[in-house]
Design a protein around this motif. Structure first.
Motif, PDB file in Angstrom:
ATOM      1  N   LEU A   1      60.599 -89.323  57.163  1.00  0.00           N
ATOM      2  CA  LEU A   1      61.403 -89.766  58.301  1.00  0.00           C
ATOM      3  C   LEU A   1      61.200 -91.261  58.521  1.00  0.00           C
ATOM      4  CD1 LEU A   1      60.734 -86.884  60.856  1.00  0.00           C
ATOM      5  CD2 LEU A   1      62.667 -87.148  59.291  1.00  0.00           C
ATOM      6  N   ARG A   2      62.281 -91.966  58.694  1.00  0.00           N
ATOM      7  CA  ARG A   2      62.207 -93.389  58.988  1.00  0.00           C
ATOM      8  C   ARG A   2      61.581 -93.590  60.375  1.00  0.00           C
ATOM      9  NH1 ARG A   2      67.459 -91.844  60.390  1.00  0.00           N
ATOM     10  NH2 ARG A   2      68.171 -92.667  62.402  1.00  0.00           N
ATOM     11  N   GLY A   3      61.314 -94.834  60.693  1.00  0.00           N
ATOM     12  CA  GLY A   3      60.785 -95.144  62.013  1.00  0.00           C
ATOM     13  C   GLY A   3      61.736 -94.716  63.110  1.00  0.00           C
ATOM     14  N   HIS A   4      61.211 -94.127  64.138  1.00  0.00           N
ATOM     15  CA  HIS A   4      62.008 -93.673  65.268  1.00  0.00           C
ATOM     16  C   HIS A   4      61.126 -93.624  66.516  1.00  0.00           C
ATOM     17  CE1 HIS A   4      60.174 -90.110  63.444  1.00  0.00           C
ATOM     18  NE2 HIS A   4      60.241 -89.555  64.638  1.00  0.00           N
ATOM     19  N   TYR A   5      61.748 -93.447  67.661  1.00  0.00           N
ATOM     20  CA  TYR A   5      61.021 -93.505  68.940  1.00  0.00           C
ATOM     21  C   TYR A   5      61.164 -92.203  69.720  1.00  0.00           C
ATOM     22  CZ  TYR A   5      60.235 -98.386  68.062  1.00  0.00           C
ATOM     23  OH  TYR A   5      59.813 -99.553  67.512  1.00  0.00           O
ATOM     24  N   HIS A   6      60.153 -91.979  70.545  1.00  0.00           N
ATOM     25  CA  HIS A   6      60.110 -90.787  71.394  1.00  0.00           C
ATOM     26  C   HIS A   6      59.723 -91.183  72.816  1.00  0.00           C
ATOM     27  CE1 HIS A   6      60.012 -87.959  67.983  1.00  0.00           C
ATOM     28  NE2 HIS A   6      59.093 -88.729  67.429  1.00  0.00           N
ATOM     29  N   THR A   7      60.202 -90.412  73.768  1.00  0.00           N
ATOM     30  CA  THR A   7      59.617 -90.421  75.103  1.00  0.00           C
ATOM     31  C   THR A   7      58.777 -89.153  75.191  1.00  0.00           C
ATOM     32  OG1 THR A   7      61.502 -89.289  76.089  1.00  0.00           O
ATOM     33  CG2 THR A   7      61.500 -91.700  76.185  1.00  0.00           C
TER      34      THR A   7
ATOM     35  N   ALA B   1      40.243 -82.669  75.177  1.00  0.00           N
ATOM     36  CA  ALA B   1      41.520 -82.513  74.467  1.00  0.00           C
ATOM     37  C   ALA B   1      42.515 -83.563  74.929  1.00  0.00           C
ATOM     38  CB  ALA B   1      42.100 -81.120  74.700  1.00  0.00           C
ATOM     39  N   VAL B   2      43.481 -83.818  74.051  1.00  0.00           N
ATOM     40  CA  VAL B   2      44.634 -84.643  74.368  1.00  0.00           C
ATOM     41  C   VAL B   2      45.872 -83.826  74.040  1.00  0.00           C
ATOM     42  CG1 VAL B   2      45.958 -86.695  73.737  1.00  0.00           C
ATOM     43  CG2 VAL B   2      43.465 -86.834  73.928  1.00  0.00           C
ATOM     44  N   HIS B   3      46.777 -83.736  75.006  1.00  0.00           N
ATOM     45  CA  HIS B   3      48.067 -83.093  74.799  1.00  0.00           C
ATOM     46  C   HIS B   3      49.134 -84.183  74.790  1.00  0.00           C
ATOM     47  CE1 HIS B   3      46.295 -79.196  75.555  1.00  0.00           C
ATOM     48  NE2 HIS B   3      45.921 -79.563  76.764  1.00  0.00           N
ATOM     49  N   LEU B   4      49.925 -84.221  73.737  1.00  0.00           N
ATOM     50  CA  LEU B   4      51.057 -85.131  73.646  1.00  0.00           C
ATOM     51  C   LEU B   4      52.319 -84.283  73.685  1.00  0.00           C
ATOM     52  CD1 LEU B   4      52.403 -87.895  73.111  1.00  0.00           C
ATOM     53  CD2 LEU B   4      52.063 -87.453  70.652  1.00  0.00           C
ATOM     54  N   ALA B   5      53.051 -84.369  74.788  1.00  0.00           N
ATOM     55  CA  ALA B   5      54.305 -83.626  74.945  1.00  0.00           C
ATOM     56  C   ALA B   5      55.443 -84.569  74.567  1.00  0.00           C
ATOM     57  CB  ALA B   5      54.458 -83.138  76.382  1.00  0.00           C
ATOM     58  N   VAL B   6      56.116 -84.263  73.473  1.00  0.00           N
ATOM     59  CA  VAL B   6      57.189 -85.105  72.956  1.00  0.00           C
ATOM     60  C   VAL B   6      58.534 -84.495  73.341  1.00  0.00           C
ATOM     61  CG1 VAL B   6      58.236 -86.057  70.865  1.00  0.00           C
ATOM     62  CG2 VAL B   6      55.740 -85.866  71.034  1.00  0.00           C
ATOM     63  N   GLN B   7      59.318 -85.295  74.061  1.00  0.00           N
ATOM     64  CA  GLN B   7      60.656 -84.854  74.455  1.00  0.00           C
ATOM     65  C   GLN B   7      61.626 -85.243  73.359  1.00  0.00           C
ATOM     66  OE1 GLN B   7      61.903 -83.038  77.174  1.00  0.00           O
ATOM     67  NE2 GLN B   7      63.696 -83.081  75.866  1.00  0.00           N
ATOM     68  N   GLY B   8      62.191 -84.266  72.712  1.00  0.00           N
ATOM     69  CA  GLY B   8      63.130 -84.522  71.638  1.00  0.00           C
ATOM     70  C   GLY B   8      64.526 -84.798  72.149  1.00  0.00           C
ATOM     71  N   VAL B   9      65.322 -85.362  71.286  1.00  0.00           N
ATOM     72  CA  VAL B   9      66.743 -85.584  71.560  1.00  0.00           C
ATOM     73  C   VAL B   9      67.515 -85.209  70.309  1.00  0.00           C
ATOM     74  CG1 VAL B   9      66.381 -87.440  73.229  1.00  0.00           C
ATOM     75  CG2 VAL B   9      66.659 -87.997  70.817  1.00  0.00           C
ATOM     76  N   LEU B  10      68.729 -84.779  70.475  1.00  0.00           N
ATOM     77  CA  LEU B  10      69.577 -84.494  69.324  1.00  0.00           C
ATOM     78  C   LEU B  10      69.938 -85.832  68.688  1.00  0.00           C
ATOM     79  CD1 LEU B  10      71.840 -81.731  70.881  1.00  0.00           C
ATOM     80  CD2 LEU B  10      69.841 -81.441  69.396  1.00  0.00           C
ATOM     81  N   ASP B  11      69.484 -86.047  67.447  1.00  0.00           N
ATOM     82  CA  ASP B  11      69.703 -87.333  66.797  1.00  0.00           C
ATOM     83  C   ASP B  11      70.061 -87.134  65.327  1.00  0.00           C
ATOM     84  OD1 ASP B  11      67.294 -86.663  65.562  1.00  0.00           O
ATOM     85  OD2 ASP B  11      66.117 -88.182  66.580  1.00  0.00           O
ATOM     86  N   SER B  12      70.258 -88.233  64.634  1.00  0.00           N
ATOM     87  CA  SER B  12      70.654 -88.171  63.218  1.00  0.00           C
ATOM     88  C   SER B  12      69.520 -87.702  62.312  1.00  0.00           C
ATOM     89  CB  SER B  12      71.151 -89.542  62.753  1.00  0.00           C
ATOM     90  OG  SER B  12      70.114 -90.495  62.849  1.00  0.00           O
ATOM     91  N   ILE B  13      68.288 -87.711  62.795  1.00  0.00           N
ATOM     92  CA  ILE B  13      67.153 -87.231  62.000  1.00  0.00           C
ATOM     93  C   ILE B  13      67.099 -85.702  62.004  1.00  0.00           C
ATOM     94  CG2 ILE B  13      64.620 -87.188  61.877  1.00  0.00           C
ATOM     95  CD1 ILE B  13      64.597 -90.044  62.853  1.00  0.00           C
TER      96      ILE B  13
END
Length: 127
Positions: free
Chosen positions: A23-29, A101-113
């Protein structure tokens, strides 16, 4: 018995290049929650000043893109960065605690990836 203090979630915005999945570079909230295990009479002192120190640290850690990193790797790197770290703002309240522990909750979006628009939670925890 294990006693813990969960602090957060703290909002984050981060980028990663996931070479393992091509996967190319991309960003997340998303958001980060830290779990501290209490090892004495009281654990992590959750106050505005102590939590602001965490927010500042997260900002520093996420300002550059994570290279060659899956979301699991990002979570591991956040765990490593917070494990043993403390801020001067924490000292006045004392406490006995270690990062559990560390929890990382990644909010996805519908994208080209091909991401989904759901939240996925990644966890790195001490055994």
């Amino acid at each position: 018995m294990r006693r813990t203090v969960a602090v957060g979630p703290f909002p984050v915005f981060f980028g990663n290049v996931n070479t393992a999945m091509n996967l190319r570079g991309h960003y997340h909230t998303g958001s980060v929650t830290l779990i501290y295990e209490s090892t004495g009479p009281h654990g992590y002192p959750s106050f505005k000043a102590t939590n602001d120190a965490i927010r500042e640290r997260l900002q520093q850690l996420t300002e550059k893109i994570f290279r060659d990193a899956t979301n699991e790797d990002v979570t591991d790197r956040l765990f490593a960065a917070f494990d043993g770290w403390s801020a001067p703002q924490w000292q006045q309240w004392g406490g006995d605690y270690i990062l559990h522990a560390v929890h990382l909750a990644v909010q996805g979006v519908l994208d080209s990836i091909g991401h989904d628009d759901s939240t996925t939670i990644y966890t790195t925890a001490r055994d």
